[in-house]
Motif scaffolding. Structure first.
Motif, short mmCIF file in Angstrom:
data_model
loop_
_atom_site.label_atom_id
_atom_site.label_comp_id
_atom_site.label_asym_id
_atom_site.label_seq_id
_atom_site.Cartn_x
_atom_site.Cartn_y
_atom_site.Cartn_z
N TYR A 1 0.80 -1.22 0.00
CA TYR A 1 0.00 0.00 0.00
C TYR A 1 0.83 1.27 0.00
O TYR A 1 0.28 2.38 0.13
N ILE A 2 2.14 1.13 -0.17
CA ILE A 2 3.00 2.32 -0.28
C ILE A 2 2.63 3.07 -1.56
O ILE A 2 2.61 2.50 -2.65
N GLY A 3 2.33 4.35 -1.43
CA GLY A 3 1.90 5.15 -2.56
C GLY A 3 0.64 5.92 -2.22
O GLY A 3 0.30 6.10 -1.04
N LEU A 4 -0.06 6.37 -3.23
CA LEU A 4 -1.25 7.20 -3.04
C LEU A 4 -2.50 6.45 -3.47
O LEU A 4 -2.57 5.91 -4.57
N GLY B 1 5.52 6.30 1.98
CA GLY B 1 4.33 6.50 2.78
C GLY B 1 3.11 5.80 2.22
O GLY B 1 2.95 5.67 1.00
N ILE B 2 2.26 5.31 3.12
CA ILE B 2 0.92 4.87 2.76
C ILE B 2 0.05 6.11 2.87
O ILE B 2 -0.06 6.71 3.95
N ASN B 3 -0.55 6.52 1.77
CA ASN B 3 -1.32 7.76 1.74
C ASN B 3 -2.73 7.46 1.22
O ASN B 3 -2.90 7.11 0.05
N SER B 4 -3.70 7.58 2.10
CA SER B 4 -5.08 7.28 1.73
C SER B 4 -6.04 7.95 2.70
O SER B 4 -5.75 8.03 3.90
N PRO B 5 -7.18 8.44 2.20
CA PRO B 5 -8.20 9.00 3.12
C PRO B 5 -8.64 7.99 4.17
O PRO B 5 -9.11 8.39 5.24
#
Length: 238
Positions: free
Chosen positions: A104-107, A146-150
């Motif tokens: 899940y690394i990414g956007l 980074g794991i980046n997610s709402p």
């Protein structure tokens, strides 16, 4: 004294089994026990994961999530600094999404909402209690990502300045400068808006007016409270 409300908040959220992800040092200071006591007082059961490193690795999030799966946790509580809260946020989404943290690394790579989350910062620094990012190091490549997610936005943040009173001066200074930098970065960003500027300038004011006092007079509860609020607003602005 906000940590005493943890159990009632968890109960209002409909939680039954909790996973606390906590800095190892907080066990010695009795803070983890205070959290557990509040939760057990409301009839919740759970466990604590403290196998953390200062700079979090991806496999730490995987281990935390596995600990949560074993007890059927439906609530993840991050208790500590930014690295601990990042691990807790990642563990929460791994409880409901397949695979490992590396996937899940990414956007916007997270498909499903995670378990419910409550973040309780014990340093005034990263603002991780209100951000949608969790930053990790890959143990093999040594690269950060980074794991980046709402879906990483925490549900609840509890700011209890009493938990920060024993933070040493050097850590208070370093984390405080981290929070200040977040606010300055937000103001100078080309993506800044009137709303983010309002948050960031308020954060800059709170931190600049209270950081020195918090460093040299660490038991000043008002300074500690204002630093936590500044860190929170800086995280929101960032």
């Amino acid at each position: 004294g906000g940590i005493s409300s943890l159990g009632s908040i968890a109960r209002e959220m409909g939680a039954n089994r909790y996973l606390i992800v906590a800095d190892p040092s907080l066990e010695k200071r009795g803070i983890v026990e205070a959290a557990r006591s509040s939760l057990s007082g409301e009839g919740l059961q759970g466990t604590t994961f403290v196998d953390l490193e200062p700079e979090p690795y991806l496999d730490g999030a995987d281990k935390a999530a596995q600990t949560g799966r074993e007890i059927g946790a439906d609530l993840v509580i991050g208790l500590g600094g930014g690295s601990t809260m990042d691990t807790a946020k990642a563990a929460a989404i791994l409880l409901t999404n397949d695979g490992s943290a590396q996937d899940y690394i990414g956007l916007n790579k997270v498909d499903l909402p995670g378990a419910a989350t409550i973040m309780i910062p014990t340093t005034a620094g990263t603002g991780a209690e209100v951000t949608f990012t969790a930053v990790f190091t890959n143990r093999q490549t040594k690269a950060k990502g980074g794991i980046n997610s709402p879906f990483l936005f925490p549900d609840i943040a509890i700011l209890d300045p009493e938990l920060t009173l024993s933070v040493p001066p050097d850590v208070t200074a370093a984390t405080g400068m981290d929070a200040l930098t977040h606010a300055i970065e937000s103001v100078t960003s080309r993506s800044a808006t009137v709303l983010t500027e309002a948050l960031a300038f308020r954060a800059i004011g709170l931190i600049s007016e209270n950081l020195r006092q918090a460093v040299f007079h660490g038991h000043d509860i008002e300074a500690r409270e204002n630093m936590l609020l500044g860190s929170l607003l800086g995280g929101m602005a960032l």
